[in-house]
Each structure stands twice: as C-alpha cells, then as structure tokens.
Scaffold this motif. Structure first.
Motif, PDB file in Angstrom:
ATOM      1  N   PHE A  49      30.945  50.004  28.420  1.00  0.00           N
ATOM      2  CA  PHE A  49      30.242  49.717  27.177  1.00  0.00           C
ATOM      3  C   PHE A  49      28.849  50.316  27.082  1.00  0.00           C
ATOM      4  O   PHE A  49      28.378  50.624  26.018  1.00  0.00           O
ATOM      5  CB  PHE A  49      30.123  48.203  26.957  1.00  0.00           C
ATOM      6  CG  PHE A  49      31.448  47.522  26.826  1.00  0.00           C
ATOM      7  CD1 PHE A  49      32.157  47.577  25.641  1.00  0.00           C
ATOM      8  CD2 PHE A  49      31.997  46.831  27.882  1.00  0.00           C
ATOM      9  CE1 PHE A  49      33.382  46.957  25.513  1.00  0.00           C
ATOM     10  CE2 PHE A  49      33.225  46.193  27.766  1.00  0.00           C
ATOM     11  CZ  PHE A  49      33.920  46.261  26.575  1.00  0.00           C
ATOM     12  N   ARG A  50      28.160  50.428  28.203  1.00  0.00           N
ATOM     13  CA  ARG A  50      26.765  50.856  28.174  1.00  0.00           C
ATOM     14  C   ARG A  50      26.590  52.155  28.932  1.00  0.00           C
ATOM     15  O   ARG A  50      27.238  52.370  29.941  1.00  0.00           O
ATOM     16  CB  ARG A  50      25.895  49.780  28.793  1.00  0.00           C
ATOM     17  CG  ARG A  50      26.008  48.464  28.033  1.00  0.00           C
ATOM     18  CD  ARG A  50      25.494  47.344  28.829  1.00  0.00           C
ATOM     19  NE  ARG A  50      24.050  47.238  28.627  1.00  0.00           N
ATOM     20  CZ  ARG A  50      23.315  46.342  29.220  1.00  0.00           C
ATOM     21  NH1 ARG A  50      23.843  45.504  30.063  1.00  0.00           N
ATOM     22  NH2 ARG A  50      22.035  46.278  28.975  1.00  0.00           N
ATOM     23  N   PRO A  51      25.690  52.999  28.467  1.00  0.00           N
ATOM     24  CA  PRO A  51      25.440  54.253  29.184  1.00  0.00           C
ATOM     25  C   PRO A  51      24.799  53.996  30.543  1.00  0.00           C
ATOM     26  O   PRO A  51      24.177  52.958  30.760  1.00  0.00           O
ATOM     27  CB  PRO A  51      24.482  55.007  28.298  1.00  0.00           C
ATOM     28  CG  PRO A  51      24.192  54.159  27.131  1.00  0.00           C
ATOM     29  CD  PRO A  51      24.926  52.874  27.266  1.00  0.00           C
ATOM     30  N   HIS A  52      24.978  54.958  31.438  1.00  0.00           N
ATOM     31  CA  HIS A  52      24.280  54.898  32.724  1.00  0.00           C
ATOM     32  C   HIS A  52      22.794  54.943  32.460  1.00  0.00           C
ATOM     33  O   HIS A  52      22.322  55.659  31.589  1.00  0.00           O
ATOM     34  CB  HIS A  52      24.668  56.083  33.623  1.00  0.00           C
ATOM     35  CG  HIS A  52      26.031  55.994  34.190  1.00  0.00           C
ATOM     36  ND1 HIS A  52      26.331  55.191  35.250  1.00  0.00           N
ATOM     37  CD2 HIS A  52      27.185  56.604  33.848  1.00  0.00           C
ATOM     38  CE1 HIS A  52      27.599  55.314  35.554  1.00  0.00           C
ATOM     39  NE2 HIS A  52      28.143  56.175  34.707  1.00  0.00           N
ATOM     40  N   ARG A  53      22.046  54.198  33.230  1.00  0.00           N
ATOM     41  CA  ARG A  53      20.601  54.262  33.111  1.00  0.00           C
ATOM     42  C   ARG A  53      20.078  55.490  33.826  1.00  0.00           C
ATOM     43  O   ARG A  53      20.562  55.850  34.885  1.00  0.00           O
ATOM     44  CB  ARG A  53      19.959  53.024  33.718  1.00  0.00           C
ATOM     45  CG  ARG A  53      20.297  51.786  32.932  1.00  0.00           C
ATOM     46  CD  ARG A  53      19.644  50.605  33.592  1.00  0.00           C
ATOM     47  NE  ARG A  53      20.090  49.432  32.875  1.00  0.00           N
ATOM     48  CZ  ARG A  53      19.354  48.373  32.714  1.00  0.00           C
ATOM     49  NH1 ARG A  53      18.151  48.319  33.244  1.00  0.00           N
ATOM     50  NH2 ARG A  53      19.807  47.346  32.047  1.00  0.00           N
ATOM     51  N   LYS A  54      19.120  56.114  33.234  1.00  0.00           N
ATOM     52  CA  LYS A  54      18.503  57.280  33.879  1.00  0.00           C
ATOM     53  C   LYS A  54      17.560  56.793  34.966  1.00  0.00           C
ATOM     54  O   LYS A  54      16.894  55.775  34.821  1.00  0.00           O
ATOM     55  CB  LYS A  54      17.766  58.117  32.857  1.00  0.00           C
ATOM     56  CG  LYS A  54      18.697  58.715  31.860  1.00  0.00           C
ATOM     57  CD  LYS A  54      18.034  59.805  31.112  1.00  0.00           C
ATOM     58  CE  LYS A  54      19.059  60.332  30.122  1.00  0.00           C
ATOM     59  NZ  LYS A  54      19.021  61.708  29.974  1.00  0.00           N
ATOM     60  N   ASN A  55      17.509  57.541  36.024  1.00  0.00           N
ATOM     61  CA  ASN A  55      16.648  57.201  37.125  1.00  0.00           C
ATOM     62  C   ASN A  55      15.292  57.878  36.908  1.00  0.00           C
ATOM     63  O   ASN A  55      15.197  59.083  36.910  1.00  0.00           O
ATOM     64  CB  ASN A  55      17.292  57.675  38.439  1.00  0.00           C
ATOM     65  CG  ASN A  55      16.601  57.117  39.651  1.00  0.00           C
ATOM     66  OD1 ASN A  55      15.582  56.436  39.517  1.00  0.00           O
ATOM     67  ND2 ASN A  55      17.137  57.415  40.811  1.00  0.00           N
TER      68      ASN A  55
END
Length: 146
Positions: A138-144
């Motif tokens: 459902f949610r995009p990967h968080r950017k590091n």
C-alpha cells in the motif's frame, strides 16, 4: 532494435498467456485475444517501469484492472458489436455494460493483475537485466536520507 525485441517478447508472452488462461477457463479462445492479452500485459508492465519502488502493488492492481476493463470494452465494441464476431457476451452477467464488460470480471482482473505485474517485472529482471523487483502493498518505500 533491442528495445523493440524486448517489447515484442513481452507482448507475445502476454498474448500467449491470455489465450492459455481462456483455454483453461472457457475451453476456447479467439485469435484476437492474443492482441488484447499482449497489449494488456505491455501496458500493465509499463505501470512500474520507472520508480517501481515508489509504486505500491495494490494501486497498480487497481489501475491494472481498470486498464484491462477499458481495453476489453473497446475490443468488445469493435469485435462483438461492430464486426459481429461474437468473441464474448457478458449480457447474462450482473452489472454489465453493453454485454462487453461486467463488474465481476473487473474484480477478476484485479485479482489476476498482480500475476501480470510480477511476471512482467521478473521477465524484465531475468531476460533484460532490469532492476530486481521490490514490492510493497500500500505504501511506497521510504527513501533513506542518511
């Protein structure tokens, strides 16, 4: 030329897969379903071609179901209503539109679309050295940001 061959391969894979699915579930198919299946597979494959880590699977599935339903409606209007080839008829199905699409089949396309999405991604990864697939629901990967 390499790009053309890649898309021809993916189109053909999708077309053959669509015909096989129809043969398994309906017992017959029509030559036009090769083109419809190939086109659906290509377009759904394009959904996450760029920034695949930021495009969750469930929204891709929703868009995929809409794409297949729209292409099925357009194809049905041409093949069945205009050319009278009688490839399919959904008039007996609930919530149908001109007998060419129906809500139950849109739900089926939603459930089958992750198979298309994941298969396309892995074909691109295995045969065309593209990025290894990664999925979130459902949610995009968080950017590091470190």
């Amino acid at each position: 030329m390499a790009r053309f061959l890649k898309y021809l391969f993916l189109f053909s894979f999708g077309g053959i897969a669509y015909i096989i699915i129809e043969l398994l579930f309906r017992g017959y198919s029509h030559w036009s379903m090769f083109g419809l299946g190939g086109l659906c597979f290509l377009i759904i494959g394009f959904l996450n071609e760029k920034n695949s880590r930021n495009f969750p699977l469930v929204p891709q599935m929703l868009i995929g179901a809409v794409i297949i339903t729209v292409l099925e409606f357009i194809s049905g209007c041409i093949l069945n209503l205009w050319l009278h080839l009688n490839v399919w008829d959904y008039r007996a199905m609930p919530l149908n539109l001109l007998g060419q699409i129906s809500l139950p089949f849109t739900i089926i396309w939603f459930l089958l679309s992750p198979v298309c999405i994941i298969t396309d991604d892995y074909l691109r990864y295995l045969f065309f050295n593209e990025e290894k697939p990664h999925y979130t629901l459902f949610r995009p990967h968080r950017k590091n940001y470190e």
